[in-house]
Enzyme design. Structure first.
Site, mmCIF file in Angstrom:
data_model
loop_
_atom_site.group_PDB
_atom_site.id
_atom_site.type_symbol
_atom_site.label_atom_id
_atom_site.label_comp_id
_atom_site.label_asym_id
_atom_site.label_seq_id
_atom_site.Cartn_x
_atom_site.Cartn_y
_atom_site.Cartn_z
ATOM 1 N N GLU A 1 14.396 -5.032 -3.519
ATOM 2 C CA GLU A 1 13.668 -6.294 -3.388
ATOM 3 C C GLU A 1 12.747 -6.314 -2.176
ATOM 4 O OE1 GLU A 1 17.279 -7.091 -5.822
ATOM 5 O OE2 GLU A 1 16.907 -6.073 -3.912
ATOM 6 N N ASP B 1 -24.211 9.357 0.042
ATOM 7 C CA ASP B 1 -25.642 9.144 0.052
ATOM 8 C C ASP B 1 -26.206 9.799 1.309
ATOM 9 O OD1 ASP B 1 -28.121 8.011 -0.730
ATOM 10 O OD2 ASP B 1 -27.830 6.394 0.710
ATOM 11 N N GLU C 1 25.211 0.414 -2.401
ATOM 12 C CA GLU C 1 25.212 -0.913 -3.013
ATOM 13 C C GLU C 1 25.698 -0.857 -4.467
ATOM 14 O OE1 GLU C 1 21.413 -2.805 -0.523
ATOM 15 O OE2 GLU C 1 21.161 -2.056 -2.572
ATOM 16 N N GLU D 1 18.773 -6.133 1.654
ATOM 17 C CA GLU D 1 17.427 -5.826 1.199
ATOM 18 C C GLU D 1 16.359 -6.596 1.968
ATOM 19 O OE1 GLU D 1 16.468 -3.604 -0.903
ATOM 20 O OE2 GLU D 1 18.355 -3.000 -1.840
ATOM 21 N N ASP E 1 -26.596 2.405 -4.689
ATOM 22 C CA ASP E 1 -25.264 3.004 -4.592
ATOM 23 C C ASP E 1 -24.164 2.137 -5.209
ATOM 24 O OD1 ASP E 1 -26.126 5.260 -3.050
ATOM 25 O OD2 ASP E 1 -26.321 3.922 -1.337
ATOM 26 N N VAL F 1 17.200 -2.689 -7.786
ATOM 27 C CA VAL F 1 15.818 -3.090 -7.487
ATOM 28 C C VAL F 1 15.676 -3.259 -5.973
ATOM 29 C CG1 VAL F 1 14.103 -4.901 -7.743
ATOM 30 C CG2 VAL F 1 15.497 -4.226 -9.688
#
EC number: 7.2.2.19
Length: 1035
Positions: A345, A387, A797, A822, A732, A343
């Site tokens: 982090e 527009d 890692e 991390e 709009d 993960v």
């Protein structure tokens, strides 16, 4: 034809006539498919036409229907009952989301949930190990606390950004008038507007906001400004007559919250609060659910991949660990370690900070981003639905052409209008200018002498304002000039006569004659003329001059401009002596036999920067579609002038006219451009609209309603487009909310539009969108580089745990160490990539395809994990085994050493030299290996961040020092590494140890290898576009 001959209210139909409506058909289609629910059904029902017939009823029928009187109004008793039944004349706010729910959402995203799971596993492991008296229990506690802190801090940041956004309904509440003049029981008095009920008899005058939807019973010169509702710049006449079967196009209905510009009117309230048109739009805008932004979808996709890999590898390690004899607790620790390693982090913080930095950069260029994720969405945009009024144009009527002396002259329509080049020496011009100055009721607001003329505030409607400013710029002091010709009589413009007439005394006191001047619809003015002024001479208005007039009129009308005709007549002293009592009722003065002076056409001109911005969008592969409530001819003319319809492009009607064949004989696929009005759109099947959008690259939608704008956006999204919608009016706001990104105008924009939008242009400049697109593309590019950098270290890692389990070496890298990589050392270089300049002209690339061009794709993952990541792993293990060998533990001895190494009771384990190591000494050496592996990853990551500066160009082409933030980040990264290694107390707190200087040098050759390897990759990508090398190695 131009718009001078009719002052109609352009359609803002909410849906179907008898034939049904596209939104209704879509609703049925969705229900048939089983989707929907009450909320969606209610939303679709809002897209249907308001089913009322009050505009077609007689006064007597209205009185009967609403139990009221057209002269005395409601009784106070009945008004009180109706107020109790229907509620106040106010917009009902939607149920808001509680603040704690908003905060909880920030803590429960995909990546956050994964980190919560990892933190929970760490806490469980800590609790179990603490109960067993394990010496390393603090690691898991620190890890859990750090993970929780990351989630909470980033969640607080995201909540703060969301908290700054305002509720959309608040802007609509600002539109509600404070007071209204009402007649009840025959008495006239003022009440709060929210106390009005249906059947109330109300009065309004110039400067008032319309307090409800009102059926007009009587009016005197009443004009309203519908621009915030329909997108039109022209004032609309209100009168008692029913002029159209649609309640939204007839002149005898005035809409809630629109502004009464001039005149007076009296009418009956037929709708209040949420049942008014503005109420329905408010409900529609607040009922449109926020769509997920592309970057949110990309991050979810990335999280799914990462979570799948983390759980897969974690479960695999768990099973392997159990099979080879580890306890359940140790196997769970491995599972947790793999999750933590996989993960990223720091990614959550990296993405948030990158988007924030870019949002600040855009703010310095007049683009304020309300939703951080909208930054990247604009860069992904493939369609812009814009527009017209106030967005592409200046939102002010301006004199654009004049026809006199049988020539069409062009006026200056730029913002300062300082370059008038037509001949002003002609006697005809002087006469024409005299008429347009005197036959004008507009006036400058006092105290504006120092204000530039184009920016002065004028009291009057848009057309007369344009004429007054034009007169001021050409004559000088227009108000002073008008004072020299005192007005003695006037007939205001009305929809029946379609002209305005006034009579003046002459400025020369020795000339006792009167001057009659008239302006109005050109054909109505011409039919009252018998002569025409050419080069100062009055000539008979014969057939030749009538044809010349018709040619000029058609030419100006074909440009989509509003055309007015002007004439005058000198009244003889004999028949109209000084002091003559002119009577407008008896018309005791001539209104025919006049002398035609010329034509003046006006248009709401495009902004000067818009054509170039549209061209840049086209170059960048972005399609610009005009969606407006204005007239089709006007819309087409503006679209052509700004480049939305390119030069040489033809519509089906243009091809038919060129070939002189009926329109139905033309193959629609031959037409590159297409103009569709609201009535045509209403009758189109959803598939027909999608096919039209697919067939015609250049599209203009005119006379569209707010609901139809919403349908257009949905149709573009069905084609897979990332849609941006620009606008400034109330009309709009639903489409702004529905779009992938809504862009509102900051100056002219209504509060409703600003609150519905994701981005606000402070300078109201469409061209600023181009800047936003460029920055959006750059942030996606830089996020891709940042993620590639972040992912690379996952392999070095992860592999220590793989080797730890399979080869049984002492653990090379700890969980806390991974967390420092991390969240401390790598987050700064990762964020610094947000400052990287574009490596090529990204505005010449096509928008990314959300389905193909993912933030994380296979080439990126393969290159980061299995190539650069693999090199970093080799560097880490080389440094690890070097450090172990220099302390007496040769690589072969390390294999299978883990059981003895971790045995707490073994205090005399011998190394390769026969030296005995206690458990405490072995633990010290293990922490040293953690630090060595950590430093090795950091040294390689320096090379990694340098190669991530570009994906295609050589780093030497990009320059190493152009991004000073990155240089500072690298220095900071090294300083943090030194601090962790050599700061006293680190071994006891975070398991970092002082290491020898030579261990810093071991990974450097691997860093050089990474740099050289990537330069070879980039060279192949540049030299072999489209090849296997390009497809597999260009991420």
């Amino acid at each position: 034809m131009g718009k001078a001959d009719n002052y109609e209210l352009y359609s803002v139909e909410l849906g179907p006539g008898p034939g049904g409506d596209m939104a209704a058909k879509m609703s049925k289609k969705k229900k048939a498919g089983g989707g929907g629910g009450k909320r969606k059904e209610k939303l679709e029902n809002m897209k249907k036409e308001m089913e009322i017939n009050d505009h077609q009823l007689s006064v007597a029928e209205l009185e009967q229907k609403y139990q009221t009187s057209a002269t005395k109004g409601l009784s106070a008793r009945l008004a009180a009952e109706l107020l109790l039944r229907d509620g106040p004349n106010a917009l009902r706010p939607p149920r808001g989301t509680p603040e704690y729910v908003k905060f909880a959402r920030q803590l429960a995203g995909g990546l956050q949930c994964l980190m919560w799971v990892a933190a929970a596993i760490c806490l469980i492991a800590f609790a179990i190990q603490a109960s067993e008296g394990d010496l390393t229990t603090d690691d898991n506690l620190y890890l859990a606390l750090a993970l929780i802190a990351v989630v909470v801090v980033t969640g607080c940041f995201g909540y703060y950004q969301e908290f700054k956004s305002t509720n959309i309904i608040a802007s609509f509440k600002n539109l509600v008038p404070q007071q209204a003049t009402v007649i009840r029981d025959g008495d006239k008095f003022q009440i709060n507007a929210d106390q009005l009920v249906v059947g109330d008899l109300v009065e309004m005058k110039g400067g008032d906001r319309v307090p409800a939807d009102i059926r007009i019973l009587a009016a005197q010169g009443c004009k309203v400004d519908n621009s915030s509702l329909t997108g039109e710049s022209e004032p609309q006449t209100r009168s008692p007559e029913c002029t159209h079967e649609s309640p939204l196009e007839t002149r005898n209905i005035a809409f809630f919250s629109t502004m009464c510009l001039e005149g007076t009117a009296q009418g009956l309230v037929v709708n209040t609060g949420d049942r008014t048109i503005i109420g329905r739009i408010a409900s529609l805008a607040s009922g449109v659910e926020n769509e997920k932004t592309p970057i949110a979808i990309e991050i979810e996709h990335f999280v799914d991949i990462i979570a799948g890999l983390a759980i897969l590898f974690g479960a695999t390690f768990f099973v392997v660990a159990m099979c080879i004899g580890y306890t359940f607790l140790r196997a769970m620790v491995f599972f947790m370690a793999i999750v933590v390693a996989y993960v990223p982090e720091g990614l959550l913080a990296t993405v948030t900070v990158c988007l924030s930095l870019t949002a600040k950069r855009l703010a310095s260029k007049n683009c304020v981003v309300k939703n951080l994720e909208a930054v990247e969405t604009l860069g992904s945009t493939s369609v812009i639905c814009s527009d017209k009024t106030g967005t592409l144009t200046q939102n002010r009527m301006t004199v654009s052409h004049l026809w006199f002396d049988n020539h069409i002259h062009t006026a200056d329509t730029t913002e300062d209008q300082s370059g008038q080049t037509f001949d002003q020496s002609s006697e005809t011009w002087r006469a024409l200018c005299r008429v347009l100055t005197l036959c004008n009721r507009a006036a400058f607001k006092s105290g504006q002498d120092a204000v530039p003329v184009p920016k002065r505030i004028v009291i009057g409607d848009a057309s007369e304002t344009a004429l007054l400013k034009f007169s001021e710029l050409t004559l000088g002091n227009a108000m002073g000039y008008r004072d020299r010709f005192p007005k003695v009589c006037e007939i205001p413009f009305n929809s029946t006569n379609k002209f305005q007439l006034s009579i003046h005394t002459l400025e020369d006191p020795r000339d006792p004659r009167h001057l009659l001047v008239m302006k109005g619809a050109p054909e109505r003015v011409l039919e009252r003329c018998s002569s025409i002024l050419i080069k100062g001479q009055e000539l008979p208005l014969d057939e030749q001059w009538r044809e010349a007039f018709q040619t000029a009129y058609l030419s100006l009308g074909g440009l989509g401009e509003r055309v007015l005709g002007f004439c005058h007549l000198y009244l003889s002293e004999k028949d109209y002596p000084p002091g003559y009592a002119f009577d407008v009722e008896a018309m005791n003065f001539p209104s025919s036999g006049l002398c035609f002076a010329g034509l003046v056409s006006m248009i709401d001109p495009p902004r000067a920067t818009v054509p170039d911005a549209v061209l840049k969008c086209r170059t960048a592969g972005i399609r610009v579609i005009m969606v407006t409530g204005d007239h089709p001819i006007t819309a087409k003319a503006i679209a052509a002038s700004v480049g939305i319809i390119s030069e040489g492009s033809e519509t089906v009607e243009d091809i038919a006219a060129r070939l002189r064949v009926p329109v139905d004989q033309v193959n629609r696929k031959d037409a590159r451009a297409c103009v569709i009005n609201g009535m045509q759109l209403k009758d189109m099947d959803p598939s027909e609209l999608v096919e039209a959008l697919r067939t015609h690259p250049e599209m203009v939608f005119a006379r569209t309603s707010p609901q139809q704008k919403l349908v257009i956006v949905e149709s573009c999204q069905r084609l897979g487009a990332i849609v941006a919608v620009t606008g400034d009016g109330v009309n709009d706001s639903p489409a702004l909310k529905k779009a992938d990104i809504g862009v509102a105008m900051g100056i002219a924009g209504s509060d409703a539009a600003k609150n519905a939008a994701d981005m606000i242009l402070l300078d109201d400049n469409f061209a600023s969108i181009v800047t936003g697109v460029e920055q959006g593309r750059l942030i996606f590019d830089n996020l891709k580089k940042s993620i590639a950098y972040t992912l690379t270290k996952n392999i070095p890692e992860l592999t220590p745990y793989l080797i730890y389990i399979t080869v049984s070496v002492p653990l090379p890298l700890g969980c806390i160490t991974i967390l420092f990589i991390e969240l401390c050392t790598d987050i700064f270089p990762s964020v610094s990539l947000a400052y990287e300049k574009a490596e090529s002209d990204i505005m010449h690339l096509r928008p990314r395809n959300p389905k193909r061009d993912r933030l994380v794709n296979e080439p990126l993952a393969a290159y980061s994990y299995f190539q650069i990541g693999a090199i970093q792993s080799f560097a880490g293990f080389t440094d690890y085994f070097t450090a172990m060998a220099q302390e007496g533990w040769f690589p072969l001895l390390c294999v299978g050493l883990r059981p003895q190494w971790e045995d707490h009771h073994l205090q005399d384990l011998q190394d390769s030299y026969g030296q005995e190591w206690t458990f405490g000494q072995r633990l010290y050496q293990q922490y040293t290996c953690y630090t060595v592996f950590f430093i090795s990853i950091e040294m390689c990551q320096i090379a990694d961040v340098l190669i991530r500066k570009t994906r295609r160009l050589s780093a030497f082409q990009q320059g190493f020092f152009r991004n000073r933030i990155l240089v500072i980040a690298i220095v900071f990264q090294v300083c943090i590494g030194c601090f962790l290694c050599y700061c006293p107390g680190m071994p006891n707190i975070f398991n970092f140890m002082p290491i020898r200087f030579q261990w810093w040098l071991v990974p450097m050759p691997f860093g050089l290898l990474i740099f050289v390897y990537d330069e070879i990759r980039k060279l192949g990508v540049r030299c072999c576009p489209g090849s296997w090398w390009d497809q597999e190695l260009y991420y």
